[in-house]
Design a protein around this motif. Structure first.
Motif, PDB file in Angstrom:
ATOM      1  N   GLY A 137       1.123  -1.061   0.290  1.00 42.81           N
ATOM      2  CA  GLY A 137      -0.774  -0.256   0.388  1.00 42.81           C
ATOM      3  C   GLY A 137       1.110   0.742   0.129  1.00 42.81           C
ATOM      4  O   GLY A 137       0.034   2.260  -0.584  1.00 42.81           O
ATOM      5  N   LEU A 138       2.095   1.353   0.287  1.00 39.83           N
ATOM      6  CA  LEU A 138       2.367   2.543   0.580  1.00 39.83           C
ATOM      7  C   LEU A 138       3.697   3.157  -0.988  1.00 39.83           C
ATOM      8  O   LEU A 138       3.461   4.227  -1.491  1.00 39.83           O
ATOM      9  N   THR A 139       3.209   2.317  -1.715  1.00 37.04           N
ATOM     10  CA  THR A 139       3.657   2.416  -3.228  1.00 37.04           C
ATOM     11  C   THR A 139       2.339   3.639  -3.566  1.00 37.04           C
ATOM     12  O   THR A 139       1.927   4.510  -4.884  1.00 37.04           O
ATOM     13  N   LEU A 140       0.538   3.336  -2.956  1.00 37.09           N
ATOM     14  CA  LEU A 140      -0.164   4.332  -3.385  1.00 37.09           C
ATOM     15  C   LEU A 140      -0.095   5.087  -2.428  1.00 37.09           C
ATOM     16  O   LEU A 140      -0.413   6.208  -3.232  1.00 37.09           O
ATOM     17  N   LEU A 141       0.508   5.038  -1.674  1.00 37.09           N
ATOM     18  CA  LEU A 141       0.213   6.711  -0.752  1.00 37.09           C
ATOM     19  C   LEU A 141       1.569   7.305  -1.980  1.00 37.09           C
ATOM     20  O   LEU A 141       1.270   8.652  -1.418  1.00 37.09           O
ATOM     21  N   MET A 142       2.636   6.671  -2.110  1.00 38.29           N
ATOM     22  CA  MET A 142       4.116   7.408  -2.437  1.00 38.29           C
ATOM     23  C   MET A 142       2.641   8.407  -3.883  1.00 38.29           C
ATOM     24  O   MET A 142       3.535   8.844  -4.440  1.00 38.29           O
ATOM     25  N   LEU A 143       2.229   7.939  -4.709  1.00 35.44           N
ATOM     26  CA  LEU A 143       1.542   8.082  -5.525  1.00 35.44           C
ATOM     27  C   LEU A 143       0.521   9.123  -5.511  1.00 35.44           C
ATOM     28  O   LEU A 143       0.100   9.923  -6.618  1.00 35.44           O
ATOM     29  N   SER A 144      -0.054   9.422  -3.782  1.00 36.94           N
ATOM     30  CA  SER A 144      -0.814  10.448  -3.957  1.00 36.94           C
ATOM     31  C   SER A 144       0.012  11.946  -3.698  1.00 36.94           C
ATOM     32  O   SER A 144       0.780  11.521  -3.076  1.00 36.94           O
ATOM     33  N   PRO A 145      -1.152  12.910  -4.206  1.00 34.37           N
ATOM     34  CA  PRO A 145      -0.280  14.366  -3.951  1.00 34.37           C
ATOM     35  C   PRO A 145      -0.617  14.767  -2.625  1.00 34.37           C
ATOM     36  O   PRO A 145      -0.187  16.642  -2.448  1.00 34.37           O
ATOM     37  N   ALA A 146      -0.776  13.790  -1.564  1.00 36.70           N
ATOM     38  CA  ALA A 146      -0.992  14.808  -0.709  1.00 36.70           C
ATOM     39  C   ALA A 146       0.157  15.125   0.197  1.00 36.70           C
ATOM     40  O   ALA A 146       1.149  13.916   0.014  1.00 36.70           O
ATOM     41  N   ARG A 186       3.495  15.024   2.072  1.00 35.96           N
ATOM     42  CA  ARG A 186       3.607  14.371   3.250  1.00 35.96           C
ATOM     43  C   ARG A 186       4.179  14.862   4.776  1.00 35.96           C
ATOM     44  O   ARG A 186       4.029  13.751   5.980  1.00 35.96           O
ATOM     45  N   LEU A 194       0.806  13.579   6.301  1.00 34.95           N
ATOM     46  CA  LEU A 194       0.767  12.701   5.850  1.00 34.95           C
ATOM     47  C   LEU A 194       1.762  11.426   7.352  1.00 34.95           C
ATOM     48  O   LEU A 194       0.976  10.557   7.905  1.00 34.95           O
ATOM     49  N   GLU A 207      11.346   8.730  -1.036  1.00 33.66           N
ATOM     50  CA  GLU A 207      10.262   8.015  -1.576  1.00 33.66           C
ATOM     51  C   GLU A 207      11.145   7.027  -2.944  1.00 33.66           C
ATOM     52  O   GLU A 207      10.183   5.998  -2.838  1.00 33.66           O
ATOM     53  N   GLU A 208      11.903   7.453  -3.264  1.00 35.30           N
ATOM     54  CA  GLU A 208      12.537   6.109  -4.554  1.00 35.30           C
ATOM     55  C   GLU A 208      12.798   4.966  -3.855  1.00 35.30           C
ATOM     56  O   GLU A 208      13.091   3.631  -4.532  1.00 35.30           O
ATOM     57  N   LEU A 226      10.205   3.162  -2.311  1.00 35.72           N
ATOM     58  CA  LEU A 226       9.596   2.031  -3.871  1.00 35.72           C
ATOM     59  C   LEU A 226      10.235   0.837  -3.838  1.00 35.72           C
ATOM     60  O   LEU A 226       9.994  -0.034  -4.049  1.00 35.72           O
TER      61      LEU A 226
END
Lengths: 262, 555
Positions: free
Chosen positions: B369-378, B380, B383, B543-544, B547
């Motif tokens: 699920g972390l990928t989804l979080l990283m993909l979000s524009p929220a 940081r 978060l 982030e990179e 992932l």
């Protein structure tokens, strides 16, 4: 839907490359995708498809070159990029200990949708993908791969992206789910969304895609419509996409002398 | 040509498989292997010393033999039943799903599990006491052999019954509920053992009273445990009531085997395969009062992740039980000593150390699920803030309750249950301060040196959900010490107007508490905000790597 070259560019890469530990995964890549296209990005395992997709989504910094997606720099304007694109990774990026609706509520919130709007869109997408009857109290980890893919696709579509990046959306799912997802994607393209996807299901690519690119060993080999791709590969007009793919990927049929017990 | 293996051969194959997997799972890393080896060596040494000590004691005082044997056989049976059940409930090692398609019968699998379970370093430990009695009592070779078989039969019987109960429970409840059960049972066993030891320590381990302890009779109900019949065989008594007990022992063994194998067969046939998780209370609400939408969503997400993962939930309870209790009992006198205020510091410190895996792994429970979080524009920062608040929200309330319970327990051991509760407000303040600073440091740690998620720098591939146990906490203790020191100083500053400190007395007038308390809380909040901002910036930069690590570890 835009028409041919009149449509604006939504993906443009120039010399985009990526190395891992000195080993090239993607060699300098020049690629252009226009709005409203159903773009198929093909290649054998390890060819660099996922790496390219990840660079275009702003998840991986390129070693060299540049990429513009929806007019945004993939390395510098990542937050704005993420607001505008939808991504379906090869392995659905889901929180498996949430229920499907909890998952979509989370995604809606992260994209800044108010709860009511998030719920409305969730129900609409679930209806479209035949998920509406899914057990509300079951965690995603208890759903089948196909159901999870559909939830992940719903999550990618929830905020109404103009460009969808899909990594192997048809991998490991049954024909019924394939048809459902295919329908959703076709509808999206008809409404002006651009779909950039990688897949090993060549029959589907052949049917769905307006343009195709084939990458092998990190190098772009051919790019264009199916007819253009056939010509570029030198196999002629009668060749199927599978023939072109196998030819470019260097596949050969060998005798299987060691398995005479079969 | 294919020769189908016999039932015995298939049982042997399964036994070999289990042992090979067991050995390989423990020898993956040299350090872990060395540690396991050392622990096993110590356990064997303890078993040998125990056996020799028992043999020596019984040879000097032969009438102790019977009482010791009754206690030992009863304890073996109970320990085998309970501990095996707990171990199997939390382990997914023998996954029936992996062998369902193979041509093996449930009886063979069941027998292989029974035999494999007997090959354990705990076996000599369990057997030490009766073996010591056996040596002391002597007898001919035939008698010795018979008694040796009795010991192994007692071990097997306990294991057999626990397997049967396990498969009964497996077909009746979900994996999730099994683990909950194991948590409760394991914690109960741990606490009972420790409190029992403490009571023994206080009341009996005094010069001249060892003899009294050794002469204690086994509880009466031990006589009616299934192992009681083995005790009769040991003594050579076969008539009257003894024959009844022997029959009961045999019947228990046969029934446990048949019943357990039948339940396993149902699982193999797919008739009783439970879903991997139980239904949950679905709540699509992402609104949390007083929190911004994204912080609220992150807060609820993290709470759900921590609570719904059985292993993580188990850690909430077990870490506190096994880490805090010994320190509490060793460090505090049990007479309600009001002149000894140190527990106001080290009780919160122990809580925080016990929870360090959660403070330092703010993104450890996310998995894919972390990928989804990283993909979000929220943003940081929001978060990270949501994560920090979730950990605080889950740690502080439960630790305040635990602190009250521990103070009650300390008072009870001292004879007056309520005598230590006067200290609860001070301990509670310490808990809040220590946790707030810990999560501030954890926000930086979780993103700078993420664990359990691998970081590219450390080249450490650890799957999410693993490695959040005590070893990690222990290793991180050394990184944690400066933070603990600052927390301690801030707690001292806040309490300075109210407490008499050893050697220096009261440092500030009482009225100044109205100033020190808000000042200290404000400093804590500022440090938490600083941790959040630094953590968020680090997260953006890494982030990179996060992932990439997820891809490398298959998560």
């Amino acid at each position: 839907m835009h028409d041919g070259l009149a449509a604006p560019l939504v993906v443009k890469t120039q010399g985009l490359s990526r190395e891992f530990g000195g080993k090239p995964a993607v060699l300098p890549l020049d690629l252009e995708v226009r709005a409203g296209e159903f773009f198929g990005f093909l290649g054998p395992n390890g060819a660099g498809k996922s790496t390219t997709l990840r660079m275009l989504c702003g998840l991986l910094k390129p070693t060299s070159g540049s990429a513009q997606v929806l007019g945004l720099d993939c390395t510098r304007e990542t937050m704005e990029l993420r607001r505008r694109i939808g991504v379906l990774p090869e392995e659905p990026a889901l929180y498996e200990r949430l229920t499907p609706r909890e998952m979509l509520a989370l995604v809606a919130r992260l994209h800044g949708l108010v709860p009511d709007e998030g719920r409305r869109r969730t129900e609409a997408l679930f209806e479209l993908m035949e998920l509406a009857q899914a057990d509300r109290s079951r965690l995603l980890m208890d759903f089948s791969m196909g159901m999870r893919k559909k939830v992940a696709l719903a999550a990618a579509l929830l905020h109404g992206p103009k460009l969808l990046f899909l990594d192997e959306p048809f991998n490991g799912i049954d024909a019924v789910t394939v048809r459902a997802i295919r329908g959703v994607l076709t509808d999206a393209v008809n409404r002006g969304v651009t779909v950039f996807f990688s897949s090993h299901v060549l029959e589907l690519v052949e049917k769905l895609c307006t343009r195709i690119a084939i990458i092998t060993e990190g190098r772009l080999r051919v790019c264009g419509t199916l007819t253009e791709v056939r010509m570029q590969s030198g196999l002629g007009e009668q060749a199927s996409l599978e023939d072109v793919f196998v030819h470019l990927a260097g596949g050969t049929r060998t005798a299987h002398n060691g398995v005479d017990f079969l | 040509m294919i020769h189908a293996p016999s039932a015995l051969q298939r049982c042997q194959i399964l036994l070999g498989l289990r042992l090979r997997l067991l050995f390989r799972s423990r020898s993956a890393k040299p350090v872990a292997f060395a540690f396991t080896l050392a622990v096993n060596f110590v356990l064997l040494l303890v078993a040998a010393l125990f056996a020799v000590g028992t043999a020596f004691g019984v040879s000097r005082n032969p009438e102790l033999g019977d009482s010791l044997l009754a206690s030992a056989f009863g304890s073996i049976f109970i320990a085998q039943c309970v501990l095996t059940l707990v171990g199997m409930a939390v382990s997914e090692f023998f996954d029936v799903g992996r062998i369902m398609h193979l041509p093996v019968a449930a009886k063979e699998v069941f027998a292989a599990m029974l035999l494999a379970g007997m090959i354990s370093v705990m076996t000599p430990l369990y057997a030490a006491s009766p073996l010591g009695v056996m040596v002391a009592q002597g007898g001919g070779a035939f008698v010795m052999l018979g008694r040796l078989l009795c010991v192994f039969a007692a071990l097997a019987l306990g294991h057999l019954v626990s397997l049967a109960i396990f498969f009964l429970m497996s077909t009746a409840m979900t994996r999730r509920r099994m683990r909950d059960f194991a948590v409760v049972l394991g914690s109960f066993v741990g606490i009972s053992a420790y409190v029992g030891f403490r009571l023994l320590d206080v009341n009996y381990i005094e010069p001249g009273r060892m003899q009294e302890l050794a002469q204690m009779k086994a509880p009466a109900f031990f006589t009616w445990l299934p192992t009681a019949g083995l005790l009769d065989i040991w003594r050579g008594e076969f008539g009257g009531l003894a024959s009844l007990r022997i029959g009961f022992t045999l019947l228990t063994g046969v029934l446990a085997f048949r019943f357990g194998a039948a339940r396993l067969q149902r699982m193999l046939d797919g008739e009783a395969e439970p879903p991997s998780t139980a239904p949950v209370m679905n709540s699509e609400s992402v609104e949390v009062p007083f929190l911004s939408p994204i912080v609220g969503a992150g807060f609820l997400l993290h709470l759900r992740l921590l609570w719904r993962d059985p292993q993580l939930r188990m850690q909430w309870l077990q870490q506190v039980v096994f880490i805090c209790l010994p320190w509490v009992f060793m460090g505090v006198r049990t007479d309600g000593d009001e002149q000894n205020p140190w527990f106001v510091w080290w009780l919160p410190a122990m809580f925080v150390l016990a929870r360090a895996g959660f403070h330092h792994g703010l993104f450890g429970a996310d998995g894919k699920g972390l990928t989804l979080l990283m993909l979000s524009p929220a943003p940081r920062t929001q978060l990270v803030a949501g994560r920090m608040l979730a950990v605080l929200g889950m740690c502080i309330p439960i630790d305040l309750v635990l602190a009250a319970l521990l103070l009650l327990l300390l008072g009870t051991l001292g004879g007056d249950p309520l005598c230590m509760l006067y200290a609860w407000p001070a301990v509670a303040l310490g808990v809040v301060i220590f946790h707030t600073l810990a999560v501030a440091v954890g926000a930086v740690f979780s993103t700078r040196w993420p664990y359990p998620i691998a970081s590219a720098d450390r080249k450490r591939a650890v799957k999410a959900g693993q490695g959040q146990g005590c070893v990690t906490t222990f290793v991180k203790l050394f990184c944690f010490l400066p933070e603990l020191a600052v927390s301690g100083l801030l707690t001292a500053l806040a309490l300075a107007p109210l407490m008499d400190f050893p050697w220096v007395g009261r440092l500030l007038p009482s009225w100044s508490f109205a100033l020190t308390l808000p000042a200290v809380l404000a400093v804590c909040a500022l440090l938490a905000v600083a941790g959040c901002i630094i953590g968020a910036r680090t997260l953006e930069q890494r982030e990179e790597q996060f992932l990439q690590a997820l891809r490398e570890t298959g998560d």
